[in-house]
Design an enzyme around this catalytic site. Structure first.
Site, PDB file in Angstrom:
ATOM      1  N   HIS A  73     -70.271 -63.702 -25.827  1.00 38.26           N
ATOM      2  CA  HIS A  73     -70.328 -64.442 -24.564  1.00 38.26           C
ATOM      3  C   HIS A  73     -69.842 -65.883 -24.781  1.00 38.26           C
ATOM      4  CE1 HIS A  73     -72.576 -65.645 -20.737  1.00 38.26           C
ATOM      5  NE2 HIS A  73     -72.431 -66.807 -21.343  1.00 38.26           N
ATOM      6  N   GLU A  74     -70.359 -66.536 -25.815  1.00 34.28           N
ATOM      7  CA  GLU A  74     -69.993 -67.928 -26.072  1.00 34.28           C
ATOM      8  C   GLU A  74     -68.554 -68.047 -26.574  1.00 34.28           C
ATOM      9  OE1 GLU A  74     -71.866 -70.219 -24.969  1.00 34.28           O
ATOM     10  OE2 GLU A  74     -73.495 -68.828 -24.498  1.00 34.28           O
TER      11      GLU A  74
ATOM     12  N   HIS B  93     -66.381 -68.070 -23.634  1.00 36.52           N
ATOM     13  CA  HIS B  93     -66.286 -69.407 -23.033  1.00 36.52           C
ATOM     14  C   HIS B  93     -65.238 -70.245 -23.762  1.00 36.52           C
ATOM     15  CE1 HIS B  93     -69.351 -69.358 -19.998  1.00 36.52           C
ATOM     16  NE2 HIS B  93     -70.363 -69.177 -20.829  1.00 36.52           N
TER      17      HIS B  93
ATOM     18  N   GLU C 124     -70.225 -67.803 -15.977  1.00 34.25           N
ATOM     19  CA  GLU C 124     -71.186 -66.994 -16.733  1.00 34.25           C
ATOM     20  C   GLU C 124     -70.900 -65.502 -16.559  1.00 34.25           C
ATOM     21  OE1 GLU C 124     -73.811 -67.873 -18.900  1.00 34.25           O
ATOM     22  OE2 GLU C 124     -72.567 -69.673 -18.816  1.00 34.25           O
TER      23      GLU C 124
END
Length: 392
Positions: free
Chosen positions: A147-148, A151, A198
């Site tokens: 997930h990060e 980003h 997100e």
């Protein structure tokens, strides 16, 4: 060479302990592959916001990024082969799967609150809290690391850093006339984009972990803690459906008000969005190797991206079960008796419904020149002494 691009002996890119379960690698993948359409459109709208470019350029030179890096270096634990080695392996593997050439530094910060973030202006930094590390198992944590990294690949870190700075600044200048209003306008727009970003990063986490159940478990733990034996995925997703469809127009307004101050979408909503995407044809095509490459990004039209985002919003509104979204869809479709539907939708504010909601005059209103006067008669209006506050 295995299917995911790693050598069978588990060594490549200078690291070992590659997970035993093979995962597909997405060579040259563009962030457009997993970015939620609402993420792209919110970012386009943000960039068009009056004053944003000026603030962005000013903050890019003023934000103390060196200070930020020194802070984590001095007061957190940097992930490496020597410290939190299992997280280091996950980080390198996530970067390999999403083909992110430069592995961003990752830190573990002492904080009982489960959280993770990707910030930075020149280069992204990933920070995870001890609360998160202690809460999640290996596969759940892998989805968070992915997930990060998502980003980082999308270039989200810059805008997220500015949001953190502006949020703190807004508190300090609250006493200045109009100063806080100007800043909060940008903060509100940034938060709207932040929430949508997100959803994109959740998709990146799934592409890295390639285990929908693990992603679902992680979101459930964020909502209810480390009590999986007391929770059920299907029941958790039913909460999301009930949240979207339940109530009347009053509840729709309250949902908006509850969402505005948040940086993240509600957890049940994230779970439902991710599951829907995982079951889509788009996701299957990505897993089959059909996805946009970064080499094609320069040829991408911003207007085309905005049109795709607008189309996605329109589809979401059309398919939504939320009372307000259904009303918007009906207005766009030219549905009749909208006045009556609005009155019934906000019936909770009046403590009851109108006495006359479907008289013959209402039904013939489109062809009756006197209908507007009939529909605005006092008996069709809520009692004057009924206010939102009366209903709690």
């Amino acid at each position: 060479m295995s299917d995911n691009g790693h050598h069978q002996n588990g060594q490549e890119n200078g690291h070992e302990n590659v997970p035993s379960r093979q995962r597909r690698r997405f060579e040259g993948i563009s962030s457009r592959t997993y970015e939620h359409p609402a993420d792209r459109s919110a970012l386009v709208a943000l960039r068009k916001l009056s004053g944003f470019d000026t603030v962005f350029k000013a903050l890019s030179g003023l934000l103390p990024e060196r200070s930020l890096r020194l802070l984590f270096l001095s007061d957190s634990v940097r992930v490496s082969d020597a410290q939190f080695a299992h997280l280091n392996t996950m980080l390198r593997d996530a970067c390999h799967i999403l083909d992110l050439e430069k592995v961003p530094p990752m830190y573990v910060a002492q904080d009982p609150q489960p959280n993770a973030m990707c910030i930075g202006l020149d280069e992204p930094i990933i920070v995870v809290t001890t609360g998160l590390v202690e809460l999640l198992d290996e596969e759940e944590m892998r989805a968070v690391v992915g997930h990060e990294v998502g980003h980082a690949l999308s270039g989200h870190a810059v805008y997220r850093t500015i949001l953190l700075f502006l949020t703190n600044l807004a508190l300090r200048v609250a006493w200045i006339p109009l100063g806080n209003i100007a800043i909060m306008a940008i903060v509100t727009a940034l938060r709207e984009w932040f929430r949508k970003s997100e959803l994109s990063a959740d998709r990146a986490g799934l592409l890295v972990g390639q285990d929908l159940k693990a992603s679902m478990r992680g979101l459930m733990k964020l909502a209810g803690g480390n009590h999986l034996h007391e929770m059920n995925v299907d029941a958790f997703l039913e909460q999301a459906e009930e949240y979207e469809a339940g109530g009347d127009l009053r509840d729709s307004v309250l949902k908006i008000l509850n969402t505005l101050p948040r940086t993240h979408p509600f957890t049940t909503v994230r779970a439902a969005e991710l599951k829907k995407w995982a079951e889509s044809r788009d996701y299957q095509r990505i897993m089959d190797g059909h996805y946009p490459r970064r080499t094609e990004d320069k040829e991408t039209s911003v207007s085309d991206s905005f049109r795709q985002s607008a189309a996605s919003y329109a589809t979401d509104v059309k398919n939504s079960k939320d009372p307000l979204m259904k009303l918007v869809s009906d207005i766009a479709g030219g549905a009749g008796d909208l006045g009556g539907r609005v009155r019934r939708g906000f019936g909770g504010f009046a403590g009851g419904t109108s006495k006359d909601q479907s008289t013959p005059k209402d039904q013939t209103a489109p062809n009756d020149q006197t209908a507007p006067e009939d529909r605005t008669s006092p008996k069709d209006q809520p009692p004057r002494d009924s206010t939102p506050e009366d209903d709690g």
